[in-house]
Every structure is written in C-alpha cells, then in structure tokens.
Design a protein around this motif. Structure first.
Motif, PDB file in Angstrom:
ATOM      1  N   ALA A 148       0.396   3.456  -3.297  1.00 30.12           N
ATOM      2  CA  ALA A 148      -0.589   4.527  -3.158  1.00 30.12           C
ATOM      3  C   ALA A 148      -0.016   5.881  -3.570  1.00 30.12           C
ATOM      4  CB  ALA A 148      -1.094   4.585  -1.715  1.00 30.12           C
ATOM      5  N   HIS A 201       0.829  -1.207   0.000  1.00 33.86           N
ATOM      6  CA  HIS A 201       0.000   0.000   0.000  1.00 33.86           C
ATOM      7  C   HIS A 201       0.863   1.256   0.000  1.00 33.86           C
ATOM      8  CE1 HIS A 201      -2.298   3.282   1.910  1.00 33.86           C
ATOM      9  NE2 HIS A 201      -3.333   2.768   1.275  1.00 33.86           N
ATOM     10  N   HIS A 255      -7.669   2.735   5.292  1.00 35.43           N
ATOM     11  CA  HIS A 255      -6.458   1.926   5.147  1.00 35.43           C
ATOM     12  C   HIS A 255      -5.196   2.767   5.313  1.00 35.43           C
ATOM     13  CE1 HIS A 255      -8.657  -1.645   4.110  1.00 35.43           C
ATOM     14  NE2 HIS A 255      -9.312  -1.009   3.149  1.00 35.43           N
ATOM     15  N   GLU A 261       2.381   8.883   3.043  1.00 36.02           N
ATOM     16  CA  GLU A 261       0.957   8.562   3.032  1.00 36.02           C
ATOM     17  C   GLU A 261       0.117   9.782   3.374  1.00 36.02           C
ATOM     18  OE1 GLU A 261      -2.505   6.591   2.514  1.00 36.02           O
ATOM     19  OE2 GLU A 261      -0.463   5.948   1.986  1.00 36.02           O
TER      20      GLU A 261
END
Length: 401
Positions: A207, A203, A361, A315
């Motif tokens: 991402a 991820h 998430h 993130e």
C-alpha cells in the motif's frame, strides 16, 4: 481363535439370540439338576426333589424372562426372584433357579450406579435366603444357604466391574473425540490467523509504495511537457519506490515460505523505527508536508513492537497521502519505560467528534498490529478538522522474547 472372535461379534450384534440361548441353557440345567449326581468329594449334598408339572412351567417362565434381561433388567430381576420364592413355597426344595436370579442381578448391576446395584443385589439375596429358610428345611448358616448368597454377591460385583469398565472406556472415547474436535478447531483458527497475517503483511508492504508510485506518476505526467527535469526526478522516485516494493515483497514472501512459527519469522530482519527517517523522506519527496517529533530516549525495541510501530506510521502516512494529499502531517514518537506511543495527526478536512475506532482495511490492519503486541489503538477524526492515529505499544516480557 478367528471362530471365537466371529462368534462373539455375531452374538453382540444379535443380543436376543444370545439371551435366548442363555435362557435355554439355564432351563435345561433346571430340568436336569434333580437327576444329577453329587460332585465328587462333596462333604454335604442336599438332594433335589423331582420336578412336577408346576415346577417345569414355573421354570419356563423364570428362564424365559432372561430373554428380555437387556431391555427390562429390573422387571426380569423381579420375575426371577419372585419365581424362585414361588418355587420354594410350592416344593420347598433346592433348585437351579438360583442361577437365573444371579444372571438377572448381574444384568442390573452392569447398568445401574454402584449404590443401586448393591441395594438390588442385597434385596435379591435376602429374598432367596428368606425363601429357603421359611419354605425349606435349611438353616441360616447352612452351606446350601451361603452358596446362593455368595453367587448373587459375586454376580453383583462382576456386573458393577463391567459397568465401571464401560464408563471408563466411554470417558476415554469422549475425551479423544473432544481432543480431535479441539485439534480441528485449533487448526482452523491457526489457518485463519495465518491468512490474516499474510494479508496484513502484503497490504502493509504494497500500500505504501503503490501510493507513492501513484503520486509520483501523477507529478511526472503533469510536469512532463513543461518541466521535464522535475518529471524525470518524479520518474526516478517511481523507479525507487517500485524497487523497494519488490524487495520488501520478495523478503516477505520468502519469510512466509520458510517453515517455522510466526515467532521465528519475526526474529528475521524487519523494518523498524530506525528506518523512520527514510520513510519520512519518501513521503516528503512525494510532496507531503510532514513533521517528525521524538520524545524520550530512543532505544532498541522488541522486534514485534518495532515492526508494529513502523507499519502503523507507514499506513497512517499512506492514508494521509491518499485522502488528504495537501494536508500537513505530524509523526510523534514517545519512548517510555514500559513501551512506545505512536501518534500521527494531520490537519486535513475531517469530521467533527472525538477519536473513535475506524473502519477500512488500513485501519483494521493497524489495529491488528497493535493488538498483536497487546497494545491499544484508536483512530478517527478530531475536533476542528483533521485525523488522528494513536497507538500505545507495551514492551512487556512476552514481547521481549
């Protein structure tokens, strides 16, 4: 040898058959004992009186009770001891029924706690001794008096030893069973941790780059007709982001395929705060207004802490670019003696209220990153609008390893 093993296994699987055979043997010895010659070299020998019909019937009851010694051990002990006392009261002579009492004492001792076993054994020996003295012609210290008492004492000791061995074997088996269950639970826990670790890595790797590719692709599509040069530049950013995504994905998958623990994997070269300028430039090129603040003296951090800090910033900025692309974001890194603090804020449209643990998430992955190095993590909307991500990552001894 095989025959003896088979016979033992069969007798253990059919306890009533074995106990019936034992009862028959004791009964036969009781019937044949009066006519048996004295043992060779015996210095003393008290003759047994011939058996009467009452003796034979009483011996049948006492020996027959041994068939049920495993099911009702205490009742069988009472029957055998009472039967011996009754025999002594009727005839007053010696009898092989001592053996039945010893077998019953052995059975009780093998199934009771040690203290109870010796109490029952002592009471049985006392009843046998008193019956011989009161109803027979034996003295308290006569050899024929000490022999049955010694037999009962030996039966009690053997039964208690067998009980201790059974308890020891049962404890070992229980410990092995619990160890096996613990190993299975530990294996399941490790599998779950590895799945979460792999999911978090993939991820974090994908991402960020996918978000940048999406933004630059929209820019290229919008500018393709009116400003082809800017569209070509945006497509170049898409190509670079795709290449970086493939490189990081290839590195991550290669590390996961290698044997070794997670700690060993974390010692491999991985992105850290030294790549923060590149990360900021990639988001700036995508059109995000972004500022960077640095406090304290930058220094090398432990690999897990450095990676966690970088991934949290990555993130957080990815979320800003997806959910508030027109906002202005600020990345603030504070170096302290015992750790590093990461703050990412934006002035986009957010709900009122203080910082609170978020969901999703991305936020879950950032929280897991912080917790993996014994840090703390908070994220949520702030008063006046905007969103804030706050993580404190300690550089403890464990993380320095």
């Amino acid at each position: 040898m095989r025959t003896l093993t088979w016979l033992r296994r069969e007798l253990l699987s059919r306890p009533y058959v074995a106990d019936t055979a034992l009862a028959v043997c004791v009964y036969a010895m009781t019937l044949l004992a009066p006519g048996a010659p004295p043992p060779p070299g015996a210095e003393w020998h008290a003759p047994m009186r011939p058996l009467t019909s009452y003796d034979i019937a009483l011996a049948a009851v006492v020996c027959g009770a041994l068939v049920f010694r495993r099911r009702w051990p205490h009742a069988v002990l009472a029957v055998t001891v009472t039967g011996f006392a009754a025999y002594a009261m009727l005839d007053g002579g010696r009898s092989a029924l001592d053996l039945a009492s010893a077998i019953a004492v052995y059975t009780v001792a093998s199934r009771c706690p040690r203290r109870h076993a010796w109490i029952y054994g002592g009471l049985a020996a006392l009843v046998v001794a008193v019956a011989r003295v009161v109803f027979g012609d034996s003295a308290w210290l006569a050899p024929e008096m000490l022999a049955p008492i010694a037999a009962i004492g030996m039966a009690t000791a053997v039964g208690d030893s067998l009980r201790s061995r059974r308890a020891y074997v049962a404890a070992i088996e229980e410990r092995a069973r619990r160890a096996e269950e613990t190993r299975e639970e530990e294996a399941e826990r490790r599998v779950m941790e590895e799945r979460l670790h792999i999911a978090r890595e993939l991820h974090d790797v994908l991402a960020h780059h996918i978000a940048l590719i999406n933004v630059q692709a929209q820019v290229a599509s919008y500018m393709l007709a009116s400003e082809p040069e800017q569209a070509r530049t945006a497509l170049g950013h898409v190509r670079e982001a795709g290449k970086e995504a493939l490189d990081e994905l290839r590195t991550t998958v290669g590390l996961l395929r290698r044997p070794g623990s997670r700690d060993e994997l974390l010692t491999e070269p991985s992105p850290g705060l030294d790549r923060l300028p590149e990360l900021v430039d990639s988001f700036t090129a995508a059109g995000l207004r972004l500022g960077r603040l640095l406090y304290g003296d930058p220094r090398p951090l432990p690999a897990p802490v450095d990676l966690a800090a970088f991934r949290i910033v990555q993130e957080a900025l990815t979320n800003v670019s997806k959910h508030a692309p027109r906002a202005t974001a600020t990345v603030r890194i504070e170096y302290a003696a015992d750790g590093v603090t990461v703050n990412v804020t934006d002035d986009g449209q957010g709900g009122a209220g203080g910082i609170s643990p978020g969901s999703g998430h991305g936020l879950i992955g950032m929280r897991e990153r912080a917790l993996s190095v014994d840090g703390t993590f908070l994220a949520g909307p702030v008063d006046g609008g905007g969103f804030r991500v706050h993580a404190v990552l300690p550089t403890s001894r464990e993380n320095r390893r």
